[in-house]
Design an enzyme around this catalytic site. Structure first.
Site, PDB file in Angstrom:
ATOM      1  N   GLN A  68      38.306  36.590  40.437  1.00 37.74           N
ATOM      2  CA  GLN A  68      37.406  37.705  40.758  1.00 37.74           C
ATOM      3  C   GLN A  68      36.979  37.617  42.213  1.00 37.74           C
ATOM      4  O   GLN A  68      36.097  36.839  42.570  1.00 37.74           O
ATOM      5  CB  GLN A  68      36.177  37.703  39.845  1.00 37.74           C
ATOM      6  CG  GLN A  68      35.298  38.936  40.020  1.00 37.74           C
ATOM      7  CD  GLN A  68      34.420  39.185  38.814  1.00 37.74           C
ATOM      8  OE1 GLN A  68      34.873  39.173  37.682  1.00 37.74           O
ATOM      9  NE2 GLN A  68      33.147  39.392  39.048  1.00 37.74           N
ATOM     10  N   LYS A 161      32.361  45.633  38.092  1.00 41.74           N
ATOM     11  CA  LYS A 161      31.047  45.396  37.496  1.00 41.74           C
ATOM     12  C   LYS A 161      30.466  46.664  36.908  1.00 41.74           C
ATOM     13  O   LYS A 161      29.254  46.904  36.977  1.00 41.74           O
ATOM     14  CB  LYS A 161      30.115  44.759  38.524  1.00 41.74           C
ATOM     15  CG  LYS A 161      30.533  43.330  38.853  1.00 41.74           C
ATOM     16  CD  LYS A 161      29.460  42.539  39.548  1.00 41.74           C
ATOM     17  CE  LYS A 161      29.903  41.096  39.708  1.00 41.74           C
ATOM     18  NZ  LYS A 161      28.908  40.281  40.423  1.00 41.74           N
ATOM     19  N   SER A 312      34.787  32.740  41.970  1.00 41.66           N
ATOM     20  CA  SER A 312      33.862  32.743  43.109  1.00 41.66           C
ATOM     21  C   SER A 312      32.908  33.928  43.034  1.00 41.66           C
ATOM     22  O   SER A 312      31.807  33.877  43.574  1.00 41.66           O
ATOM     23  CB  SER A 312      34.644  32.811  44.419  1.00 41.66           C
ATOM     24  OG  SER A 312      35.233  34.099  44.589  1.00 41.66           O
ATOM     25  N   ASP A 313      33.339  35.008  42.350  1.00 44.04           N
ATOM     26  CA  ASP A 313      32.597  36.276  42.358  1.00 44.04           C
ATOM     27  C   ASP A 313      32.305  36.691  43.797  1.00 44.04           C
ATOM     28  O   ASP A 313      31.202  37.133  44.120  1.00 44.04           O
ATOM     29  CB  ASP A 313      31.320  36.172  41.536  1.00 44.04           C
ATOM     30  CG  ASP A 313      30.688  37.541  41.259  1.00 44.04           C
ATOM     31  OD1 ASP A 313      31.427  38.552  41.327  1.00 44.04           O
ATOM     32  OD2 ASP A 313      29.476  37.610  40.995  1.00 44.04           O
ATOM     33  N   HIS A 314      33.304  36.546  44.657  1.00 46.13           N
ATOM     34  CA  HIS A 314      33.180  36.836  46.087  1.00 46.13           C
ATOM     35  C   HIS A 314      32.884  38.327  46.272  1.00 46.13           C
ATOM     36  O   HIS A 314      33.697  39.181  45.935  1.00 46.13           O
ATOM     37  CB  HIS A 314      34.506  36.463  46.769  1.00 46.13           C
ATOM     38  CG  HIS A 314      34.527  36.662  48.248  1.00 46.13           C
ATOM     39  ND1 HIS A 314      33.878  35.824  49.120  1.00 46.13           N
ATOM     40  CD2 HIS A 314      35.138  37.597  49.014  1.00 46.13           C
ATOM     41  CE1 HIS A 314      34.093  36.233  50.362  1.00 46.13           C
ATOM     42  NE2 HIS A 314      34.850  37.308  50.329  1.00 46.13           N
TER      43      HIS A 314
END
Length: 431
Positions: A68, A161, A312-314
């Site tokens: 992600q 999201k 990481s949910d960068h």
């Protein structure tokens, strides 16, 4: 074209997260793949003309696979580009990133999948695999053309999201994806219950005067989705789970043999709601950082193998959207460059073994996505990292390679420096 020189990594601590085996030795790379490895691979055994890297006992492991990561292109180049995102990834030991589909326009057409792949080929340092949208325009009404998008190169389907409110649309998405053996990745959040919440609901939110998001907003959608998976038989991955209630439901689904996996973010494993402190907007995230008890449950679930993947949910955000009052600031943080070092906190604390951490960052995401990567074995792709898990450093946001600097680890003292990142046998980063 001239064949690339053989590469030999000598005197390394070899960690294969696929088997959990650790050993001392070397790795020989030929034509972009691991030709041999083990104690017998030394500088003295190198083929003629080989490049030899003396690792001095540093860890050599498979490159990380981040499931992600927002890459900005197309449409949000002011926040990130494929060039800057992959530079940050390479510096953090990430050799494959799965690009989130919430771009402008969203990745809901084969031509946009092709655009991302071509831009990655031309400007990227590491492998970039596009996700396509679950629904057209990420609007939650009409499902995307999974067959055509898969043919174009999409590896999974997700609305970023944006959680699907409509259970009937979710059922159709799962049914359609099952017919193409496609993976559905879903962000579990009941948007109505989350409402205008900006942090975890509880005593701290009340004291800070901020509206809260109850953990039930996540758990309700996880429960619904798992029932629909039982109904349809589709492959399902919960992108970020943060609550013990969600973990309980996923554990029960796995015990029943459902094709279910889940991930969590490095932020939720290593930080809690108290880190928000005096309204630090770089720690405003979705889902919000939870209570320490929930973080502890997540770490225990990771150690037990219940949590499959760490992401990481960068999510780069520019200064204008972060330098605002907490309630008004955008949620999101950069993280691809610091994911490994932050995760090593769990290793140094004794909560998770090194092989277990690397398994959740490389082997399991590769398995879920059907990739060859994530193994330290003969014949596997030579996507490798060399790092010293003990070397300390202080995170300086100005030195991060992402276009945006909104890291929750600003000025944090971390341990674990990546010294070399290799993709398909070619060095893409050297410290």
């Amino acid at each position: 074209m001239t064949a690339p020189r053989p590469l030999l990594l000598a005197d390394a601590r070899l960690v294969d997260p696929a088997t959990g085996v650790e050993s001392r030795g070397g790795v020989l790379v030929l034509d972009g793949r691991i030709a041999d490895l083990g104690p017998s691979i030394t500088a003295a055994s190198a083929p003629e003309g080989a490049q030899i890297v003396a690792c001095g006992g540093d860890v050599v492991a498979p490159g990380l696979v981040d499931m992600q990561c927002f890459v900005g292109e197309p449409g949000a180049e002011h926040r990130e580009t494929i060039a800057s995102a992959t530079a940050a990834a390479a510096a953090g030991g990430v050799t494959t990133i799965v690009a989130a589909p919430g771009t402008t326009p969203p990745v809901d057409d084969p031509a946009i999948v092709d655009f991302v792949l071509r831009r990655a080929r031309d400007t990227g340092r590491v492998r970039v695999l596009p996700m396509a949208t679950l629904t057209k325009g990420r609007e939650g009404r009409e499902i995307s053309e999974y067959g055509l998008l898969r043919q174009a190169g999409a590896v999974a389907f997700c609305d970023g999201k944006r959680s699907l409110r409509n259970a009937q649309v979710m059922r159709r998405a799962l049914t359609y994806a099952r017919d193409f053996e496609a993976l559905v990745i879903h962000f579990p959040e009941d948007r109505d219950l989350a409402g205008e919440g900006v942090m975890n609901a509880g005593e701290l939110a009340t004291r800070l005067g901020l509206s809260g998001v109850p953990r039930e907003a996540e758990a309700i959608v996880v429960d619904r989705d798992l029932r629909l998976v039982a109904l349809t038989g589709a492959r399902y991955h919960a992108s970020i789970v943060t609550a013990a209630l969600s973990l309980d439901a996923i554990a029960a689904a796995k015990e029943r043999g459902l094709p279910v996996t889940c991930g969590t973010s490095i932020n939720h494993l290593t930080l809690n709601e108290n880190d928000i402190g005096d309204y630090r907007t770089f720690l405003k995230l979705r889902p919000p950082l939870r209570h320490e008890d929930e973080r502890g449950a997540l770490v225990a679930a990771l150690a037990a193998g219940l949590v499959d993947v760490i992401v990481s949910d960068h999510d780069p955000q520019d200064v204008e959207t972060k330098r605002l009052p907490f309630a008004e600031a955008e949620a999101g943080a950069v993280g691809v460059e610091t994911m490994l070092a932050a995760g090593l906190r769990l290793v140094h604390s004794g909560d998770v073994p090194l092989a277990g951490l690397l398994r959740a960052m490389s082997t399991r995401p590769a398995e879920i996505l059907g990739l060859e990567q994530g193994r330290l074995a003969k014949g596997a792709p030579a996507d490798l990292i060399r790092f010293d898990p003990d070397e300390p450093f202080v995170v300086d946001p100005a030195e991060l390679r992402s276009r945006c600097k909104n890291t929750p680890f600003a000025t944090a003292r971390l341990q674990g420096r990546v010294k070399l990142t290799i993709v398909a046998g070619q060095a893409v980063f050297e410290a």
